[in-house]
Design a protein around this motif. Structure first.
Motif, PDB file in Angstrom:
ATOM      1  N   GLU A  24       0.817  -1.212   0.000  1.00 28.26           N
ATOM      2  CA  GLU A  24       0.000   0.000   0.000  1.00 28.26           C
ATOM      3  C   GLU A  24       0.853   1.266   0.000  1.00 28.26           C
ATOM      4  N   GLU A  25       1.994   1.218   0.672  1.00 27.47           N
ATOM      5  CA  GLU A  25       2.869   2.383   0.734  1.00 27.47           C
ATOM      6  C   GLU A  25       3.358   2.762  -0.663  1.00 27.47           C
ATOM      7  N   SER A  26       3.705   1.769  -1.467  1.00 27.72           N
ATOM      8  CA  SER A  26       4.162   2.056  -2.833  1.00 27.72           C
ATOM      9  C   SER A  26       3.057   2.722  -3.650  1.00 27.72           C
ATOM     10  N   LEU A  27       1.841   2.227  -3.507  1.00 27.95           N
ATOM     11  CA  LEU A  27       0.713   2.817  -4.234  1.00 27.95           C
ATOM     12  C   LEU A  27       0.424   4.237  -3.743  1.00 27.95           C
ATOM     13  N   ARG A  28       0.569   4.466  -2.456  1.00 30.64           N
ATOM     14  CA  ARG A  28       0.346   5.799  -1.906  1.00 30.64           C
ATOM     15  C   ARG A  28       1.369   6.791  -2.451  1.00 30.64           C
ATOM     16  N   ILE A  29       2.624   6.358  -2.545  1.00 32.15           N
ATOM     17  CA  ILE A  29       3.687   7.212  -3.098  1.00 32.15           C
ATOM     18  C   ILE A  29       3.377   7.557  -4.548  1.00 32.15           C
ATOM     19  N   LEU A  30       2.939   6.577  -5.298  1.00 33.34           N
ATOM     20  CA  LEU A  30       2.599   6.807  -6.706  1.00 33.34           C
ATOM     21  C   LEU A  30       1.461   7.808  -6.831  1.00 33.34           C
ATOM     22  N   GLU A  31       0.416   7.618  -6.052  1.00 34.96           N
ATOM     23  CA  GLU A  31      -0.742   8.504  -6.149  1.00 34.96           C
ATOM     24  C   GLU A  31      -0.390   9.930  -5.765  1.00 34.96           C
ATOM     25  N   LEU A  32       0.385  10.110  -4.713  1.00 36.00           N
ATOM     26  CA  LEU A  32       0.776  11.450  -4.272  1.00 36.00           C
ATOM     27  C   LEU A  32       1.579  12.181  -5.347  1.00 36.00           C
ATOM     28  N   SER A  33       2.468  11.455  -5.995  1.00 32.59           N
ATOM     29  CA  SER A  33       3.287  12.093  -7.034  1.00 32.59           C
ATOM     30  C   SER A  33       2.449  12.472  -8.246  1.00 32.59           C
ATOM     31  N   LEU A  34       1.473  11.638  -8.608  1.00 31.83           N
ATOM     32  CA  LEU A  34       0.637  11.919  -9.781  1.00 31.83           C
ATOM     33  C   LEU A  34      -0.286  13.106  -9.549  1.00 31.83           C
ATOM     34  N   VAL A  35      -0.895  13.168  -8.371  1.00 32.55           N
ATOM     35  CA  VAL A  35      -1.847  14.240  -8.074  1.00 32.55           C
ATOM     36  C   VAL A  35      -1.159  15.602  -8.072  1.00 32.55           C
ATOM     37  N   ALA A  36       0.123  15.630  -7.722  1.00 29.51           N
ATOM     38  CA  ALA A  36       0.853  16.899  -7.635  1.00 29.51           C
ATOM     39  C   ALA A  36       1.337  17.409  -8.983  1.00 29.51           C
ATOM     40  N   MET A  37       1.219  16.602 -10.029  1.00 27.34           N
ATOM     41  CA  MET A  37       1.763  16.988 -11.338  1.00 27.34           C
ATOM     42  C   MET A  37       0.830  17.907 -12.105  1.00 27.34           C
ATOM     43  N   ASN A  38       1.418  18.686 -13.012  1.00 21.82           N
ATOM     44  CA  ASN A  38       0.609  19.458 -13.943  1.00 21.82           C
ATOM     45  C   ASN A  38       0.324  18.591 -15.172  1.00 21.82           C
ATOM     46  N   VAL A  39      -0.410  19.156 -16.127  1.00 25.89           N
ATOM     47  CA  VAL A  39      -0.855  18.370 -17.284  1.00 25.89           C
ATOM     48  C   VAL A  39       0.317  17.796 -18.075  1.00 25.89           C
ATOM     49  N   LYS A  40       1.296  18.640 -18.378  1.00 22.17           N
ATOM     50  CA  LYS A  40       2.425  18.202 -19.197  1.00 22.17           C
ATOM     51  C   LYS A  40       3.241  17.130 -18.476  1.00 22.17           C
ATOM     52  N   SER A  41       3.535  17.349 -17.194  1.00 26.63           N
ATOM     53  CA  SER A  41       4.329  16.385 -16.429  1.00 26.63           C
ATOM     54  C   SER A  41       3.615  15.050 -16.318  1.00 26.63           C
ATOM     55  N   PHE A  42       2.294  15.111 -16.091  1.00 26.37           N
ATOM     56  CA  PHE A  42       1.533  13.871 -15.956  1.00 26.37           C
ATOM     57  C   PHE A  42       1.576  13.059 -17.237  1.00 26.37           C
ATOM     58  N   SER A  43       1.395  13.728 -18.376  1.00 22.59           N
ATOM     59  CA  SER A  43       1.394  13.031 -19.654  1.00 22.59           C
ATOM     60  C   SER A  43       2.730  12.332 -19.907  1.00 22.59           C
ATOM     61  N   GLU A  44       3.819  13.042 -19.641  1.00 22.54           N
ATOM     62  CA  GLU A  44       5.149  12.472 -19.866  1.00 22.54           C
ATOM     63  C   GLU A  44       5.441  11.339 -18.886  1.00 22.54           C
ATOM     64  N   THR A  45       5.125  11.559 -17.612  1.00 27.49           N
ATOM     65  CA  THR A  45       5.405  10.557 -16.583  1.00 27.49           C
ATOM     66  C   THR A  45       4.534   9.334 -16.745  1.00 27.49           C
ATOM     67  N   ARG A  46       3.277   9.543 -17.117  1.00 29.38           N
ATOM     68  CA  ARG A  46       2.356   8.429 -17.312  1.00 29.38           C
ATOM     69  C   ARG A  46       2.887   7.462 -18.363  1.00 29.38           C
ATOM     70  N   SER A  47       3.386   8.008 -19.481  1.00 31.13           N
ATOM     71  CA  SER A  47       3.918   7.167 -20.542  1.00 31.13           C
ATOM     72  C   SER A  47       5.147   6.388 -20.061  1.00 31.13           C
ATOM     73  N   ARG A  48       6.024   7.083 -19.343  1.00 33.17           N
ATOM     74  CA  ARG A  48       7.244   6.430 -18.858  1.00 33.17           C
ATOM     75  C   ARG A  48       6.923   5.363 -17.810  1.00 33.17           C
TER      76      ARG A  48
END
Length: 251
Positions: A24-48
């Motif tokens: 659960e901790e790994s999933l929480r870290i992932l979610e926190l990082s995604l929610v904090a991103m802007n549109v461009k960062s999310f698109s790039e990070t999501r693909s990677r």
């Protein structure tokens, strides 16, 4: 959260996957990082992230040949939830489908793993609703096989008519899925997608005009949260790992 902190959180998640920490901790870290991103960062990070997780999941399942069925299902559930968080619905559904298939494969020797026709049907419906009729078609076929098995086991039970009604509904679902996978229907889906996209853009523009204080990034982050909640709620409606029976030792 600053860009450097977001990068650190994303890097931490990647390291935890490499260390095989599927919790659960790994999933929480992932979610926190995604929610904090802007549109461009999310698109790039999501693909990677998507490319990384698909590669890692394939390698991990190769390593798990001698692990218990529960361990394998736990990892499949972890990746299904992680893919849901980054918005990779197809990979999420693929993980869930693998989990259901794995349970079915092991069910002859471990009856508690058996996948009910309602589980297959619910999965098929959710696959259709998310725009993946080919996956829905496969799940529908499995639901029909499960219903056929139920009829053979209890051909004169009081639930016989209910089983027949359920089978008819699943056949209609299967036929709809088959129709949607045809070339004509794919083109229709594309046209419908473009129409719905245009409506979403107009809706956002209207909302933005009425709420000038709301930035695009804030709206985007709120959208991520709502989408994540919907996807995770859908995940919880299908039990990947059934309740363990006492002394069950399936591998």
């Amino acid at each position: 959260m600053s860009d450097s902190m977001i990068a650190d959180q994303t890097h931490l998640f990647l390291n935890r996957i490499k260390e095989r920490r599927f919790d659960e901790e790994s999933l929480r870290i992932l979610e926190l990082s995604l929610v904090a991103m802007n549109v461009k960062s999310f698109s790039e990070t999501r693909s990677r992230l998507g490319d990384f997780m698909r590669s890692e999941s394939a390698a991990i399942f190769g390593e798990f040949t001698g692990e218990s069925i529960v361990a394998k299902l736990s990892v499949l559930e972890f990746f299904a939830r992680a893919f849901a968080l980054i918005g990779d619905i197809e990979s999420c559904l693929a993980m869930r489908y693998e989990a259901l298939n794995l349970r079915e494969l092991k069910s002859p020797s471990c009856l508690w793993l058996r996948v009910s026709h309602s589980e297959w049907t619910n999965f098929a419906v959710q696959s259709m609703e998310n725009g993946f009729p080919s996956i829905a078609g496969k799940a529908s076929e499995n639901a029909l096989l499960s219903l056929k098995r139920d009829i053979l086991i209890e051909p004169k039970s009081e639930e016989f008519s209910e089983i027949l009604d359920a089978a008819e509904k699943v056949r209609r679902l299967r036929d709809s899925a088959a129709s949607l996978t045809s070339s004509h229907s794919v083109q229709a889906q594309g046209a419908e997608y473009l129409r719905s996209k245009e409506l979403r853009i107009r809706s956002r523009q209207t909302h933005h005009t009425k709420n000038p204080s709301c930035t695009g990034s804030n709206l985007f982050r709120k959208g991520i949260k709502k989408r994540n909640q919907r996807m995770l709620e859908d995940l919880r409606s299908i039990q990947m790992i059934p309740d363990l029976e006492p002394n069950s030792r399936c591998v």
